[in-house]
Write a protein that holds these residues in place. Structure first.
Motif, PDB file in Angstrom:
ATOM      1  N   ASP A 218       0.839  -1.194   0.000  1.00 47.10           N
ATOM      2  CA  ASP A 218       0.000   0.000   0.000  1.00 47.10           C
ATOM      3  C   ASP A 218       0.873   1.242   0.000  1.00 47.10           C
ATOM      4  O   ASP A 218       1.910   1.282   0.667  1.00 47.10           O
ATOM      5  N   GLY A 219       0.454   2.278  -0.747  1.00 42.83           N
ATOM      6  CA  GLY A 219       1.145   3.547  -0.702  1.00 42.83           C
ATOM      7  C   GLY A 219       0.773   4.329   0.542  1.00 42.83           C
ATOM      8  O   GLY A 219      -0.177   3.972   1.260  1.00 42.83           O
ATOM      9  N   GLN A 220       1.496   5.386   0.816  1.00 42.02           N
ATOM     10  CA  GLN A 220       1.242   6.163   2.021  1.00 42.02           C
ATOM     11  C   GLN A 220      -0.061   6.946   1.924  1.00 42.02           C
ATOM     12  O   GLN A 220      -0.787   7.083   2.910  1.00 42.02           O
ATOM     13  N   SER A 224      -3.662   4.497  -2.705  1.00 45.93           N
ATOM     14  CA  SER A 224      -2.610   4.228  -3.688  1.00 45.93           C
ATOM     15  C   SER A 224      -1.877   2.931  -3.368  1.00 45.93           C
ATOM     16  O   SER A 224      -1.873   2.458  -2.222  1.00 45.93           O
ATOM     17  N   GLU A 225      -1.262   2.355  -4.399  1.00 51.43           N
ATOM     18  CA  GLU A 225      -0.464   1.141  -4.265  1.00 51.43           C
ATOM     19  C   GLU A 225       0.882   1.332  -4.930  1.00 51.43           C
ATOM     20  O   GLU A 225       1.041   2.184  -5.810  1.00 51.43           O
ATOM     21  N   GLU A 226       1.845   0.517  -4.507  1.00 47.30           N
ATOM     22  CA  GLU A 226       3.162   0.460  -5.128  1.00 47.30           C
ATOM     23  C   GLU A 226       3.441  -0.989  -5.506  1.00 47.30           C
ATOM     24  O   GLU A 226       3.252  -1.892  -4.703  1.00 47.30           O
ATOM     25  N   GLU A 227       3.884  -1.174  -6.755  1.00 47.69           N
ATOM     26  CA  GLU A 227       4.108  -2.528  -7.261  1.00 47.69           C
ATOM     27  C   GLU A 227       5.337  -2.511  -8.160  1.00 47.69           C
ATOM     28  O   GLU A 227       5.482  -1.620  -9.007  1.00 47.69           O
ATOM     29  N   ARG A 228       6.223  -3.489  -7.969  1.00 52.81           N
ATOM     30  CA  ARG A 228       7.481  -3.500  -8.728  1.00 52.81           C
ATOM     31  C   ARG A 228       7.971  -4.930  -8.936  1.00 52.81           C
ATOM     32  O   ARG A 228       7.867  -5.779  -8.043  1.00 52.81           O
ATOM     33  N   TYR A 229       8.576  -5.139 -10.143  1.00 51.48           N
ATOM     34  CA  TYR A 229       9.207  -6.416 -10.476  1.00 51.48           C
ATOM     35  C   TYR A 229      10.544  -6.119 -11.139  1.00 51.48           C
ATOM     36  O   TYR A 229      10.623  -5.310 -12.065  1.00 51.48           O
ATOM     37  N   VAL A 230      11.603  -6.733 -10.623  1.00 52.98           N
ATOM     38  CA  VAL A 230      12.965  -6.492 -11.091  1.00 52.98           C
ATOM     39  C   VAL A 230      13.635  -7.818 -11.412  1.00 52.98           C
ATOM     40  O   VAL A 230      13.516  -8.783 -10.646  1.00 52.98           O
ATOM     41  N   ALA A 257       2.888   3.137  -8.734  1.00 48.88           N
ATOM     42  CA  ALA A 257       3.972   3.810  -8.005  1.00 48.88           C
ATOM     43  C   ALA A 257       3.443   4.931  -7.128  1.00 48.88           C
ATOM     44  O   ALA A 257       3.939   6.058  -7.143  1.00 48.88           O
ATOM     45  N   GLY A 258       2.418   4.638  -6.354  1.00 49.31           N
ATOM     46  CA  GLY A 258       1.953   5.600  -5.366  1.00 49.31           C
ATOM     47  C   GLY A 258       1.333   6.846  -5.978  1.00 49.31           C
ATOM     48  O   GLY A 258       0.624   6.792  -6.974  1.00 49.31           O
ATOM     49  N   ASN A 289      -5.268   8.226 -11.403  1.00 47.17           N
ATOM     50  CA  ASN A 289      -3.964   8.158 -10.739  1.00 47.17           C
ATOM     51  C   ASN A 289      -3.235   6.905 -11.233  1.00 47.17           C
ATOM     52  O   ASN A 289      -3.376   5.816 -10.675  1.00 47.17           O
ATOM     53  N   THR A 290      -2.478   7.078 -12.307  1.00 42.59           N
ATOM     54  CA  THR A 290      -1.759   5.963 -12.929  1.00 42.59           C
ATOM     55  C   THR A 290      -0.303   6.346 -13.118  1.00 42.59           C
ATOM     56  O   THR A 290       0.004   7.472 -13.498  1.00 42.59           O
ATOM     57  N   TYR A 291       0.577   5.413 -12.817  1.00 48.78           N
ATOM     58  CA  TYR A 291       1.996   5.563 -13.142  1.00 48.78           C
ATOM     59  C   TYR A 291       2.508   4.178 -13.496  1.00 48.78           C
ATOM     60  O   TYR A 291       2.860   3.386 -12.631  1.00 48.78           O
ATOM     61  N   ASP A 292       2.521   3.894 -14.798  1.00 51.48           N
ATOM     62  CA  ASP A 292       2.906   2.570 -15.299  1.00 51.48           C
ATOM     63  C   ASP A 292       4.202   2.726 -16.085  1.00 51.48           C
ATOM     64  O   ASP A 292       4.206   3.225 -17.209  1.00 51.48           O
TER      65      ASP A 292
END
Length: 565
Positions: A218-220, A224-230, A257-258, A289-292
């Protein structure tokens, strides 16, 4: 045999692109072919044969540099449990991080010695940034060490703000086997699994490193949410005792990304008669609210010992990145409570090449040791940016910041009055030379660099149905210098004095005026101390840093700019 397994939440698998799944599959397969050795759970902290000190691009230690340098090693990164570069440098003297607040995590924003810096480096090569919103953000899972080089750095790295730079040193393959799998959770609904595996591949001259990460939390702010794959594999190939070739790949997908919207000062950091905002306040809208972001970096390094005195290091990296962002910004409030808002989106891509070739000489002339460096680097970035904005007040519902409704926007009804398309191309070529001299207990340093920089920006605009176009073509030429001296006492104290220069490109204004590059210069006097066992180091610095020809708005003409300072 220790099997390395990459796992991620089941609901995330469907979001991963075919490229992501292919890379993950290849990495897991590669680690499975490593030699069956005893698992070693200790943290790897070897920097690799191709490592060069950020402040000099040589093998000499930062302590032998007459300029302030802060090094943050892997042990410290683990102790702080950092999840971003901004968090990694948060406690570095002279660095101010989280310039848009702690809730903003999608960009690494900070300033160094008072000057904002968006240009970061990864393994000595610039990470491309198009000056809009697309900044490839390296996750700390792939970083072995962070080095903050303070003050002007243009002699080695070209155009960059005068405050300094941050260089992330990548994890490198090791021949000693070590494997680590970490699973994490916390009160922010964090679900994270990471893998770090390295070792020799059987009895061959090959060694690998595989780093992978899957994270969702969860974002602050708001919902919102934060999600990442590396996925970041690398391979060392020791062709001969004199030649080492490294192949490296870094892939990252950030489906979420929040937030990025800011909060007003009154109610957050300043007093407001309306009350006080909570730490999770959100001035945007969850429906917009999108940051892809997704990017791939492919690189290689070639290190060759030409003779007993001369060596060649050639590094190159290709980057392909794209971003879709939907966001909002608010305007001035008439009552300090209700804020008018606008909605906008950006659709951005980057394609970039960065190349650096260094010829290093370790020479002895009389009683002095010369660490001579000759180099040439080249950068090319092509970026397409589409920008849409409602721009007219009233097209998006206002928000009551002290009693927010974050579900007011209907995306299908948005009318973008302003639409902009940019076709940007930036090229830079630099030639540099440096000599670092060790004579008795003295360290002398002198260097110079010549740069040619060019920016082209073809802009197509549609405003209220009326089309227009413009073209920018900016060329800069610059010559920068640095010099310094240090005396190393036997008790570990090393006073020093240095001078360094920097330059930054400037933009055209709407009147078509072209300006000189903005330049910086610094005088620094300092004292370094290193204990005899090398475990503790201190640096005290006094500096005067000046930037001139800064580009600012013309107070007499809203379409024009002027240079000042």
């Amino acid at each position: 045999m220790m099997h390395t397994v990459f796992s991620c939440p089941r609901q995330a698998i469907g979001r991963l692109s075919p490229l992501t799944l292919a890379v993950i599959s290849s990495v897991v397969t590669m680690s499975a072919y490593s030699a069956p050795q005893q698992a070693n759970m200790e943290t790897i902290q070897v920097l690799g044969d191709t490592y060069r000190n950020t402040a000099t691009k040589t093998v000499l230690a930062p302590e032998e540099t007459p300029q302030a340098v802060t090094v943050i090693n892997r042990e410290t990164l683990d102790q702080r449990q950092v999840s971003s570069l901004s968090e990694a440098v948060r406690y570095t003297p002279g660095v101010n991080t989280e310039l848009r607040g702690g809730a903003v995590t999608r960009l690494d924003l900070f300033n160094i010695r008072g000057f904002i810096n968006y240009q970061n480096f990864f393994d000595g090569l610039a990470v491309p940034y198009n000056t809009w919103n697309l900044q490839p953000q390296i996750d700390p899972i792939a970083i072995e060490q962070v080095e903050v080089f303070k003050g002007p750095t243009s002699v080695l790295y070209g155009n960059i703000p005068p405050g300094g730079m941050v260089n992330m040193i990548a994890k490198s393959p090791q021949r000693d086997a070590a494997h680590r799998v970490t699973v994490s959770t916390d009160t922010d609904a964090l679900r994270e699994v990471s893998v770090d595996s390295t070792g020799a591949i059987s009895d061959t001259p090959l060694a690998y490193r595989m780093v992978a990460l899957a994270r969702k939390k969860d974002g602050q702010a708001g919902d919102s949410e934060e999600e990442r794959y590396v996925v970041a594999p690398s391979l060392d190939w020791r062709i001969s005792p004199d030649t080492l070739v490294n192949f490296n790949l870094y892939y990252q997908a950030d489906p979420a990304a929040g937030i990025y919207t800011s909060l007003p000062a009154k109610g957050s950091v300043l007093h407001s008669d309306q009350g006080r905002l909570s730490s999770d306040s959100f001035s945007g809208d969850n429906n917009w609210n999108t940051y892809d972001r997704e990017f791939l970096m492919l690189g290689y390094k070639v290190q060759h010992q030409l003779s007993s005195n001369w060596s060649l290091l050639h590094t190159a990296r290709y980057t392909d990145a794209d971003l879709l962002q939907k966001n909002m910004y608010h305007q001035k409030s008439s009552d300090g409570r209700h804020y008018p808002r606008n909605a906008y989106l950006t659709d951005e891509t980057i394609e970039s090449w960065v190349v650096d070739t260094q010829l290093s000489g370790d020479l002895r002339w009389g009683a002095a040791d010369h660490y001579t460096l000759l180099g040439v680097d080249y950068q090319n970035m092509s970026s397409d940016v589409g920008y849409d904005d409602t721009i007219v007040a009233g097209l998006v519902p206002d928000i009551d910041i002290f009693d927010p409704n974050n579900h007011q926007v209907d995306p299908s009804s948005l009318n973008f009055i302003y639409q902009d398309q940019h076709d940007i191309e930036v090229t830079q070529t630099g030639i540099y030379a440096q000599d670092q001299i060790l004579w008795n207990q003295w360290v002398w340093l002198a260097g110079a660099r010549y740069d040619e920089y060019e920016l082209k920006d073809d802009q197509q605009t549609l405003y209220a149905g009326s089309p227009s176009s413009s073209e920018k073509n900016i060329r800069h030429y610059n010559l920068a210098f640095r010099a310094g001296a240090m005396y190393q006492f036997d008790n570990g104290l090393s006073p020093y004095l240095s001078y360094s220069e920097s330059f930054e490109p400037t933009d055209m204004d709407n009147r078509g005026n072209v300006f000189d590059p903005s330049k910086g210069e610094q005088w620094e006097a300092g004292l370094k101390y290193l204990t005899l066992d090398g475990t503790t180091g201190l640096n005290l610095a006094l500096f005067e840093l000046t930037k001139q020809d800064a580009l600012v708005n013309d107070p007499n003409d809203s379409y024009a700019k002027i240079q000042t300072g």
